[in-house]
Design a protein around this motif. Structure first.
Motif, mmCIF file in Angstrom:
data_model
loop_
_atom_site.group_PDB
_atom_site.id
_atom_site.type_symbol
_atom_site.label_atom_id
_atom_site.label_comp_id
_atom_site.label_asym_id
_atom_site.label_seq_id
_atom_site.Cartn_x
_atom_site.Cartn_y
_atom_site.Cartn_z
ATOM 1 N N PRO A 1 -19.794 10.852 44.551
ATOM 2 C CA PRO A 1 -19.653 9.490 45.004
ATOM 3 C C PRO A 1 -20.847 8.824 45.738
ATOM 4 O O PRO A 1 -21.509 9.666 46.442
ATOM 5 C CB PRO A 1 -18.218 9.614 46.015
ATOM 6 C CG PRO A 1 -17.585 10.814 45.290
ATOM 7 C CD PRO A 1 -18.663 11.954 44.964
ATOM 8 N N ASN A 2 -20.809 7.906 45.747
ATOM 9 C CA ASN A 2 -21.911 7.183 46.663
ATOM 10 C C ASN A 2 -21.620 6.922 47.915
ATOM 11 O O ASN A 2 -22.529 6.704 48.755
ATOM 12 C CB ASN A 2 -22.447 5.832 45.974
ATOM 13 C CG ASN A 2 -23.107 6.170 44.666
ATOM 14 O OD1 ASN A 2 -24.226 6.634 44.572
ATOM 15 N ND2 ASN A 2 -22.557 5.133 43.404
ATOM 16 N N GLY A 3 -20.402 6.793 48.362
ATOM 17 C CA GLY A 3 -19.809 6.466 49.472
ATOM 18 C C GLY A 3 -19.144 7.779 50.002
ATOM 19 O O GLY A 3 -18.905 8.785 49.393
ATOM 20 N N ASN B 1 -27.491 3.100 41.463
ATOM 21 C CA ASN B 1 -26.504 4.178 41.569
ATOM 22 C C ASN B 1 -25.986 4.754 40.437
ATOM 23 O O ASN B 1 -24.567 5.426 40.650
ATOM 24 C CB ASN B 1 -25.097 3.389 42.281
ATOM 25 C CG ASN B 1 -25.675 2.512 43.662
ATOM 26 O OD1 ASN B 1 -26.290 2.958 44.339
ATOM 27 N ND2 ASN B 1 -24.667 1.684 44.092
ATOM 28 N N GLU C 1 -8.342 5.031 40.367
ATOM 29 C CA GLU C 1 -8.470 3.817 41.262
ATOM 30 C C GLU C 1 -9.086 4.170 42.708
ATOM 31 O O GLU C 1 -9.952 3.827 43.200
ATOM 32 C CB GLU C 1 -7.417 3.013 41.249
ATOM 33 C CG GLU C 1 -6.961 2.362 40.249
ATOM 34 C CD GLU C 1 -5.940 1.186 40.112
ATOM 35 O OE1 GLU C 1 -5.318 1.210 41.597
ATOM 36 O OE2 GLU C 1 -5.336 0.804 39.189
ATOM 37 N N ASP D 1 -12.694 5.249 42.732
ATOM 38 C CA ASP D 1 -13.719 3.998 42.823
ATOM 39 C C ASP D 1 -13.427 3.523 44.285
ATOM 40 O O ASP D 1 -14.460 3.074 44.780
ATOM 41 C CB ASP D 1 -12.953 2.997 41.925
ATOM 42 C CG ASP D 1 -13.186 3.237 40.607
ATOM 43 O OD1 ASP D 1 -14.037 4.177 40.195
ATOM 44 O OD2 ASP D 1 -12.516 2.759 39.510
ATOM 45 N N VAL D 2 -12.456 3.531 45.159
ATOM 46 C CA VAL D 2 -12.407 3.182 46.371
ATOM 47 C C VAL D 2 -13.056 4.200 47.378
ATOM 48 O O VAL D 2 -13.991 3.662 48.384
ATOM 49 C CB VAL D 2 -10.572 3.034 46.902
ATOM 50 C CG1 VAL D 2 -10.609 2.783 48.280
ATOM 51 C CG2 VAL D 2 -9.971 1.853 46.219
ATOM 52 N N TYR D 3 -12.897 5.441 47.142
ATOM 53 C CA TYR D 3 -13.775 6.228 48.000
ATOM 54 C C TYR D 3 -15.145 6.099 47.930
ATOM 55 O O TYR D 3 -15.998 6.205 48.770
ATOM 56 C CB TYR D 3 -13.329 7.708 47.390
ATOM 57 C CG TYR D 3 -13.945 8.726 48.388
ATOM 58 C CD1 TYR D 3 -13.276 9.315 49.328
ATOM 59 C CD2 TYR D 3 -15.389 9.339 48.066
ATOM 60 C CE1 TYR D 3 -13.966 10.253 50.215
ATOM 61 C CE2 TYR D 3 -15.943 10.121 49.074
ATOM 62 C CZ TYR D 3 -15.223 10.772 49.914
ATOM 63 O OH TYR D 3 -15.675 11.472 51.041
ATOM 64 N N ASP D 4 -15.445 5.596 46.519
ATOM 65 C CA ASP D 4 -16.932 5.597 46.274
ATOM 66 C C ASP D 4 -17.525 4.243 46.911
ATOM 67 O O ASP D 4 -18.999 4.422 47.156
ATOM 68 C CB ASP D 4 -17.230 5.210 44.682
ATOM 69 C CG ASP D 4 -18.450 4.974 44.158
ATOM 70 O OD1 ASP D 4 -19.408 6.159 44.226
ATOM 71 O OD2 ASP D 4 -18.773 4.192 43.591
ATOM 72 N N GLN D 5 -16.839 3.488 47.546
ATOM 73 C CA GLN D 5 -17.211 2.303 48.190
ATOM 74 C C GLN D 5 -17.192 2.330 49.780
ATOM 75 O O GLN D 5 -17.501 1.551 50.426
ATOM 76 C CB GLN D 5 -16.401 1.099 47.902
ATOM 77 C CG GLN D 5 -16.570 0.512 46.221
ATOM 78 C CD GLN D 5 -17.964 0.231 45.945
ATOM 79 O OE1 GLN D 5 -18.755 -0.394 46.405
ATOM 80 N NE2 GLN D 5 -18.583 0.726 44.672
ATOM 81 N N LEU D 6 -16.566 3.661 50.129
ATOM 82 C CA LEU D 6 -16.580 3.790 51.526
ATOM 83 C C LEU D 6 -17.886 3.968 52.143
ATOM 84 O O LEU D 6 -19.184 4.385 51.659
ATOM 85 C CB LEU D 6 -15.973 5.156 51.901
ATOM 86 C CG LEU D 6 -14.531 5.254 51.287
ATOM 87 C CD1 LEU D 6 -13.788 6.483 51.831
ATOM 88 C CD2 LEU D 6 -13.519 4.169 52.443
ATOM 89 N N GLU E 1 -21.068 5.681 54.346
ATOM 90 C CA GLU E 1 -21.355 7.080 54.163
ATOM 91 C C GLU E 1 -21.199 7.809 55.651
ATOM 92 O O GLU E 1 -21.363 7.246 56.404
ATOM 93 C CB GLU E 1 -22.929 7.038 53.727
ATOM 94 C CG GLU E 1 -23.254 6.443 52.526
ATOM 95 C CD GLU E 1 -24.881 6.273 52.358
ATOM 96 O OE1 GLU E 1 -25.605 6.767 52.961
ATOM 97 O OE2 GLU E 1 -25.281 5.410 51.361
#
Length: 229
Positions: free
Chosen positions: A62-64, A91, A180, A183-188, A190
């Motif tokens: 993940p990015n976030g 990304n 889903e 995807d939410v975790y990925d936007q958290l 860092e």
């Protein structure tokens, strides 16, 4: 039907050669684990994993959320290379190579400064190059920037998201790839804080009373505890 003895011998020789080659270079799958710290020592938390990943597939982190500061390959097979990647500006998971190891190597560890996202993968190297470049030289003689070997490795042909994990006692919080929640975790934002990671996972993840109840969590925990060694 009667075969001449020379033809029978040729068939048997070919079969034996094929069998030995398969034994020497078995088709395998590899576990790739993302580490929360710059260490692969026993007990270092694993925060993401791709289990049984095949060659040429990028395990995307993940990015976030929690940042992977190391990756751990259960094995890098003979005539193969394992790579750890930075993410691209877009990304993408496996962009520029951050570190790499050539096989055969069990429990291969790569660590570095915190950098969000990225991914890891392993690749077969074509046999003729493997034999000439690796078999005839010691590990200390293999140049990491060998252009011919790098050309043989190529690029990932597909991607898979890592299962995100947070262990608590004997249980585990799990965010599944393709969900889903992933995807939410990925936007958290860092973070390098494991307590913050646990809070995020409690909000987004699914709870398993025993990490053994989830295959990816169980494999990761065995690796974290050093049980696979």
């Amino acid at each position: 039907m009667h075969f001449p003895s020379t033809k029978v011998f040729s068939i048997l020789t070919f079969g034996l050669s094929l069998s030995l080659n398969l034994i020497a270079h078995p088709v395998t799958a590899v576990d790739i684990h993302a580490k929360a710290r710059q260490s692969c020592a026993t007990g270092t938390p694993i925060i993401g994993t791709c289990n049984g990943i095949r060659t040429n597939i990028c395990c995307v982190f993940p990015n976030g959320g929690i940042i992977a500061q190391g990756v751990y390959f259960s094995v890098i097979p003979d005539c193969s290379v394992g790579r750890w990647y930075y993410r691209s500006n877009a990304n993408a998971g496996c962009a520029s190579v951050r570190d790499q190891r050539y096989g055969y190597e069990r429990f291969a560890c790569m660590t570095g400064a915190a950098s969000a996202g990225g991914g890891a993968a392993w690749f077969d190297i074509v046999q003729n190059i493997c034999n000439s470049k690796i078999k005839g030289r010691g590990d200390d003689e293999i140049a990491a920037d060998d252009a011919e070997l790098d050309a043989a490795v190529g690029n990932c042909t597909s991607t898979v998201q890592a299962t995100v994990l947070a262990f608590e006692g004997e249980g585990a919080w799990v965010v599944e790839p393709g969900s889903e929640e992933w995807d939410v975790y990925d936007q958290l934002p860092e973070t390098e804080d494991l307590d913050e990671h646990l809070l995020n996972m409690k909000e987004l993840g699914t709870w398993y009373n025993s990490y053994d109840d989830h295959p990816a969590a169980a494999a990761a925990k065995r690796s974290e505890l050093g049980a696979e060694k």
